[in-house]
Structures are given as C-alpha cells and as structure tokens.
Design an enzyme around this catalytic site. Structure first.
Site, PDB file in Angstrom:
ATOM      1  N   ASN A 108      16.286 -82.186  69.343  1.00  0.00           N
ATOM      2  CA  ASN A 108      15.479 -80.955  69.470  1.00  0.00           C
ATOM      3  C   ASN A 108      15.672 -79.974  68.320  1.00  0.00           C
ATOM      4  O   ASN A 108      14.722 -79.293  67.928  1.00  0.00           O
ATOM      5  CB  ASN A 108      15.839 -80.220  70.767  1.00  0.00           C
ATOM      6  CG  ASN A 108      15.418 -80.954  72.014  1.00  0.00           C
ATOM      7  OD1 ASN A 108      15.083 -82.131  71.972  1.00  0.00           O
ATOM      8  ND2 ASN A 108      15.450 -80.276  73.142  1.00  0.00           N
ATOM      9  N   SER A 139       9.593 -73.389  72.719  1.00  0.00           N
ATOM     10  CA  SER A 139       9.285 -73.256  74.147  1.00  0.00           C
ATOM     11  C   SER A 139       9.450 -71.787  74.494  1.00  0.00           C
ATOM     12  O   SER A 139      10.098 -71.038  73.749  1.00  0.00           O
ATOM     13  CB  SER A 139      10.289 -74.090  74.951  1.00  0.00           C
ATOM     14  OG  SER A 139      10.345 -73.659  76.297  1.00  0.00           O
ATOM     15  N   TYR A 152      19.202 -77.256  76.286  1.00  0.00           N
ATOM     16  CA  TYR A 152      17.776 -77.251  75.895  1.00  0.00           C
ATOM     17  C   TYR A 152      17.398 -75.847  75.411  1.00  0.00           C
ATOM     18  O   TYR A 152      16.771 -75.679  74.367  1.00  0.00           O
ATOM     19  CB  TYR A 152      16.934 -77.675  77.102  1.00  0.00           C
ATOM     20  CG  TYR A 152      15.438 -77.690  76.863  1.00  0.00           C
ATOM     21  CD1 TYR A 152      14.837 -78.759  76.209  1.00  0.00           C
ATOM     22  CD2 TYR A 152      14.634 -76.635  77.303  1.00  0.00           C
ATOM     23  CE1 TYR A 152      13.455 -78.778  76.000  1.00  0.00           C
ATOM     24  CE2 TYR A 152      13.262 -76.652  77.096  1.00  0.00           C
ATOM     25  CZ  TYR A 152      12.679 -77.727  76.445  1.00  0.00           C
ATOM     26  OH  TYR A 152      11.326 -77.745  76.235  1.00  0.00           O
ATOM     27  N   LYS A 156      16.086 -74.565  71.642  1.00  0.00           N
ATOM     28  CA  LYS A 156      14.790 -73.906  71.426  1.00  0.00           C
ATOM     29  C   LYS A 156      14.968 -72.520  70.784  1.00  0.00           C
ATOM     30  O   LYS A 156      14.165 -72.124  69.947  1.00  0.00           O
ATOM     31  CB  LYS A 156      14.008 -73.836  72.746  1.00  0.00           C
ATOM     32  CG  LYS A 156      13.642 -75.204  73.315  1.00  0.00           C
ATOM     33  CD  LYS A 156      12.856 -76.056  72.310  1.00  0.00           C
ATOM     34  CE  LYS A 156      12.379 -77.375  72.880  1.00  0.00           C
ATOM     35  NZ  LYS A 156      11.590 -78.173  71.924  1.00  0.00           N
TER      36      LYS A 156
HETATM   37  N1  LIG Z   1       6.201 -80.003  78.855  1.00  0.00           N
HETATM   38  C1  LIG Z   1       6.630 -78.734  78.851  1.00  0.00           C
HETATM   39  O1  LIG Z   1       6.646 -78.057  79.879  1.00  0.00           O
HETATM   40  C2  LIG Z   1       7.048 -78.109  77.572  1.00  0.00           C
HETATM   41  C3  LIG Z   1       7.382 -78.844  76.463  1.00  0.00           C
HETATM   42  N2  LIG Z   1       7.797 -78.196  75.335  1.00  0.00           N
HETATM   43  C4  LIG Z   1       8.185 -78.950  74.153  1.00  0.00           C
HETATM   44  O2  LIG Z   1       7.087 -79.698  73.695  1.00  0.00           O
HETATM   45  C5  LIG Z   1       7.549 -80.861  73.017  1.00  0.00           C
HETATM   46  C6  LIG Z   1       6.844 -82.094  73.561  1.00  0.00           C
HETATM   47  O3  LIG Z   1       7.150 -82.187  74.926  1.00  0.00           O
HETATM   48  P1  LIG Z   1       6.286 -83.015  75.978  1.00  0.00           P
HETATM   49  O4  LIG Z   1       5.055 -83.516  75.365  1.00  0.00           O
HETATM   50  O5  LIG Z   1       6.220 -82.177  77.192  1.00  0.00           O
HETATM   51  O6  LIG Z   1       7.290 -84.209  76.261  1.00  0.00           O
HETATM   52  P2  LIG Z   1       7.029 -85.759  76.557  1.00  0.00           P
HETATM   53  O7  LIG Z   1       8.308 -86.262  77.103  1.00  0.00           O
HETATM   54  O8  LIG Z   1       5.797 -85.920  77.355  1.00  0.00           O
HETATM   55  O9  LIG Z   1       6.768 -86.366  75.103  1.00  0.00           O
HETATM   56  C7  LIG Z   1       7.765 -86.361  74.124  1.00  0.00           C
HETATM   57  C8  LIG Z   1       7.512 -87.459  73.130  1.00  0.00           C
HETATM   58  O10 LIG Z   1       8.587 -87.408  72.194  1.00  0.00           O
HETATM   59  C9  LIG Z   1       9.057 -88.735  71.968  1.00  0.00           C
HETATM   60  N3  LIG Z   1      10.458 -88.709  71.577  1.00  0.00           N
HETATM   61  C10 LIG Z   1      11.545 -88.482  72.356  1.00  0.00           C
HETATM   62  N4  LIG Z   1      12.667 -88.606  71.634  1.00  0.00           N
HETATM   63  C11 LIG Z   1      12.282 -88.907  70.367  1.00  0.00           C
HETATM   64  C12 LIG Z   1      12.987 -89.166  69.174  1.00  0.00           C
HETATM   65  N5  LIG Z   1      14.322 -89.158  69.141  1.00  0.00           N
HETATM   66  N6  LIG Z   1      12.280 -89.427  68.056  1.00  0.00           N
HETATM   67  C13 LIG Z   1      10.937 -89.473  68.084  1.00  0.00           C
HETATM   68  N7  LIG Z   1      10.217 -89.263  69.194  1.00  0.00           N
HETATM   69  C14 LIG Z   1      10.881 -88.981  70.326  1.00  0.00           C
HETATM   70  C15 LIG Z   1       8.859 -89.451  73.306  1.00  0.00           C
HETATM   71  O11 LIG Z   1       8.850 -90.855  73.160  1.00  0.00           O
HETATM   72  C16 LIG Z   1       7.528 -88.862  73.750  1.00  0.00           C
HETATM   73  O12 LIG Z   1       6.452 -89.619  73.267  1.00  0.00           O
HETATM   74  C17 LIG Z   1       9.071 -80.889  73.212  1.00  0.00           C
HETATM   75  O13 LIG Z   1       9.700 -80.380  72.066  1.00  0.00           O
HETATM   76  C18 LIG Z   1       9.280 -79.969  74.391  1.00  0.00           C
HETATM   77  O14 LIG Z   1      10.546 -79.379  74.382  1.00  0.00           O
HETATM   78  C19 LIG Z   1       7.840 -76.839  75.236  1.00  0.00           C
HETATM   79  C20 LIG Z   1       7.518 -76.083  76.310  1.00  0.00           C
HETATM   80  C21 LIG Z   1       7.096 -76.639  77.571  1.00  0.00           C
HETATM   81  C1  LIG Z   2      11.495 -66.560  79.849  1.00  0.00           C
HETATM   82  C2  LIG Z   2      12.278 -67.508  80.677  1.00  0.00           C
HETATM   83  C3  LIG Z   2      12.224 -68.942  80.250  1.00  0.00           C
HETATM   84  C4  LIG Z   2      11.010 -69.585  80.741  1.00  0.00           C
HETATM   85  C5  LIG Z   2      10.914 -71.009  80.288  1.00  0.00           C
HETATM   86  C6  LIG Z   2       9.591 -71.497  80.655  1.00  0.00           C
HETATM   87  C7  LIG Z   2       9.173 -72.724  80.431  1.00  0.00           C
HETATM   88  C8  LIG Z   2       9.824 -73.723  79.629  1.00  0.00           C
HETATM   89  C9  LIG Z   2       9.528 -75.010  79.769  1.00  0.00           C
HETATM   90  C10 LIG Z   2      10.116 -76.009  78.931  1.00  0.00           C
HETATM   91  O1  LIG Z   2      10.327 -75.803  77.768  1.00  0.00           O
HETATM   92  C11 LIG Z   2      10.493 -77.308  79.460  1.00  0.00           C
HETATM   93  C12 LIG Z   2       9.676 -77.782  80.538  1.00  0.00           C
HETATM   94  C13 LIG Z   2      10.148 -78.189  81.689  1.00  0.00           C
HETATM   95  C14 LIG Z   2      11.528 -78.248  82.108  1.00  0.00           C
HETATM   96  C15 LIG Z   2      11.952 -77.241  83.028  1.00  0.00           C
HETATM   97  C16 LIG Z   2      11.911 -77.294  84.338  1.00  0.00           C
HETATM   98  C17 LIG Z   2      11.206 -78.238  85.181  1.00  0.00           C
HETATM   99  C18 LIG Z   2      11.767 -78.217  86.570  1.00  0.00           C
HETATM  100  C19 LIG Z   2      10.980 -79.075  87.510  1.00  0.00           C
HETATM  101  C20 LIG Z   2      11.543 -79.042  88.896  1.00  0.00           C
HETATM  102  O2  LIG Z   2      12.710 -78.678  89.061  1.00  0.00           O
HETATM  103  O3  LIG Z   2      10.796 -79.393  89.779  1.00  0.00           O
END
Ligand SMILES: NC(=O)C1=CN([C@@H]2O[C@H](COP(=O)(O)OP(=O)(O)OC[C@H]3O[C@@H](n4cnc5c(N)ncnc54)[C@H](O)[C@@H]3O)[C@@H](O)[C@H]2O)C=CC1
Ligand SMILES: CCCCC/C=C\C=C\C(=O)C/C=C\C/C=C\CCCC(=O)O
Length: 267
Positions: A108, A139, A152, A156
């Site tokens: 990350n 995030s 995490y 971030k």
């Molecule tokens: N889903 C959410 O609620 C939120 C996600 N984010 C951030 O958005 C970004 C993408 O997250 P999502 O699409 O939700 O996750 P996801 O798990 O759906 O997709 C993540 C992708 O990254 C790839 N990946 C994991 N480790 C890797 C590595 N070492 N090298 C290359 N690829 C790798 C996985 O294979 C997957 O395709 C992350 O940085 C996450 O922290 C931020 C805020 C909220």
């Molecule tokens: C300002 C306070 C922090 C708010 C953070 C808000 C969202 C962040 C999301 C992420 O970056 C990662 C997404 C998901 C993981 C977090 C919790 C999921 C829990 C699901 C469950 O317990 O059912």
C-alpha cells in the site's frame, strides 16, 4: 484540460474493482492503458475484454507484484517498448491485511512510492521527459482513522503525505509533473466483500460493529462514481497536490490548514 487521446496510462491493481473502473474510463476517453496486477488470470481476461470493446492493442496486461522492485522496473521498460511513453500513472493496488502488516505496508505504501518514482524519472522535464500526471489511491482512511485497520490507515495517511510532499517538490523544482491523491469512502468492490475475515483483520475483528456504523455514515460508492474522480484529477491541469475526498453525498477537494490548528497547553 488535458486531452487523453493518444496518451498512455498505467494502472496498478487493474484486474478488478476500482483499478478496472479506472482503466475503463481512461480507455473511454481515448488513452491506451497498461494493466498491472498480481492476478494473471483476471488481468489477461480483462486485456481481451478491453481490446474487444475499445480496439485492438489499446490495452496490454503485465503481471506485476508492486511489492517487487524488479518486477515493477521490468514491466515499466516493457510498457515503454510497446507504447513508447507513459503520460498517466495511477498507483491503485492495495490490500487490507492487519495480520501480515509488513506486507500491507510493502504493497500500500512502498508500492505507491515505487510506482511514483518510476513514473517520475520518466516524466520529469529535467530528464528530458514530457511531463505527466500521477494519481495515488489513498482512502478516506488516509484523512481520518479506521479503527479496525490501524496499519491500513497508516499506509493511507502515508500515501496522502507522500503525495503532498512530492507535489510540492514538483512545483518548487518544476518537474512538470502533477501528483494528486484520491480519498474515497467505502466503495462496492471485492475488497469490502473479503473484509469480514479473521485472516485479514486478526485482533481487530471485535470492532466489526463499529465499522458497520461507520459504513452507515459513509454509504458505499459505486466504482463508476469514483472513476469520474480519477478523470477529474487526471484532466484538470490546475490540480497538483490535490486530495479528492469522495463520499456518496458528494466529492470535494480537501483543504489543509496553512498553520497547524492547536489548543495551547501549559508545559
Ligand atoms: N473498496 C473500498 O472501499 C476502498 C478502496 N480504496 C483503495 O482503492 C484501491 C483499490 O481497491 P479495490 O478495488 O477496492 O480492491 P480490490 O481488492 O477489489 O482490487 C485490488 C486489486 O489489486 C490487486 N493487487 C493486490 N495486491 C497486489 C500486488 N501486490 N501487486 C499488484 N496488484 C495487486 C488485486 O489482485 C486486485 O486486482 C486500494 O488501494 C484500496 O485501498 C480506497 C477507499 C475505499
Ligand atoms: C474519517 C474516518 C475514516 C473513514 C474511512 C472510510 C472508508 C474507508 C474505506 C477503505 O479505505 C477500505 C474499505 C473497506 C474496509 C473497511 C471496512 C469494511 C468493513 C466491512 C464489515 O465489517 O462488514
């Protein structure tokens, strides 16, 4: 406004979730996109799907683990050989794993640093580059704490701090490169689906209800909504060092105080 026609973009973690959405919106706006992911099967399938939908050779998949310096560098060279340039770089790959916390930091935070430095070396004007834009995916947990995921959250916050410091360096030293961050709230992706797992959350599983109440405060966004935020950060030439906070009730550029707000204490 930066036009994307003919530009070359790189997206990490592109095989699913937000990365897939980011790659698609860049393709829809005319860019060619290199897809990087550790998941080879999903990445190759997506390459086929995108090339069918948006034209042959508009995308290519590269298997890369962003925690590996060597894999990242090798892939970057291959991308330059195939596409000739890189104009847009989106460091999106990320995981939640509080048990294997060093792995989480390596992907990350260190993964974002690796990708950013590779892109910067190529894009920087002082190196003969053409400039460009880097978007780092943080995030809302990079602006405030998510109690269930301290590591995490730390990564971030790190991404936000790194992005802001480097954006300032770029402005002061005139790199010709813009560096911005995205701070979405919860987004409906497999990351959230896999969250209720002791394997990933470990000692903080007992705080699940607290997270659920936070999710009521920040209802989930869809990938398509967040992808529009990426497009804004890429296209708007006035944005450098910007952090785009995205919630269901609206998105906004975060204002950081010029002076540290503090309550005086007697020492
Ligand atoms: N889903 C959410 O609620 C939120 C996600 N984010 C951030 O958005 C970004 C993408 O997250 P999502 O699409 O939700 O996750 P996801 O798990 O759906 O997709 C993540 C992708 O990254 C790839 N990946 C994991 N480790 C890797 C590595 N070492 N090298 C290359 N690829 C790798 C996985 O294979 C997957 O395709 C992350 O940085 C996450 O922290 C931020 C805020 C909220
Ligand atoms: C300002 C306070 C922090 C708010 C953070 C808000 C969202 C962040 C999301 C992420 O970056 C990662 C997404 C998901 C993981 C977090 C919790 C999921 C829990 C699901 C469950 O317990 O059912």
């Amino acid at each position: 406004m930066m036009a994307l026609q003919g530009k070359v973009a790189v997206v990490t973690g592109a095989a699913q979730g937000l990365g897939k959405g980011f790659a698609e919106i860049l393709l829809q706006n005319g860019a060619k996109v290199a897809l990087l992911d550790i998941n080879e099967k999903a990445g190759k399938e997506l390459e086929t799907q995108f090339n069918e939908a948006y034209g042959a050779d508009r995308t290519h998949f590269y298997p890369v683990d962003v925690s590996s310096d060597q894999q990242f560098k090798d892939a970057f060279q291959k991308i330059l050989s195939k596409f000739g340039q890189v104009d847009i770089f989106c460091n999106n790959a990320g995981i939640i794993n509080e048990k294997q916390w060093e792995k989480t930091v390596s992907i990350n935070l260190c993964g974002v640093v690796r990708g950013t430095y590779l892109a910067l070396e190529h894009m920087k004007k002082e190196n003969g580059g053409q400039g460009g834009v880097i978007v780092n995916v943080a995030s809302l947990a990079g602006l405030g704490p998510l109690a269930q995921t301290p590591i995490y959250t730390a990564t971030k916050f790190g991404v936000v701090g790194f992005t802001r410091a480097l954006a300032l360096a770029s402005e002061v030293a005139n790199y010709g490169v813009r560096i911005n961050a995205m701070c979405p709230a919860f987004v409906r992706t497999p990351l959230i689906d896999s969250f209720n797992s002791e394997e990933q959350i470990g000692q903080f599983m007992g705080l699940a209800d607290f997270t659920r109440s936070l999710m009521e405060k920040f209802p989930s966004l869809e990938v398509e909504e967040v992808s529009k935020g990426l497009l804004l950060l890429v296209k708007d030439d006035s944005l450098n060092g910007a952090c785009l906070a995205m919630m269901r009730d609206g998105a906004g550029l975060v204002s950081f105080p010029k002076e540290i707000p503090k309550t005086p204490v007697a020492l």
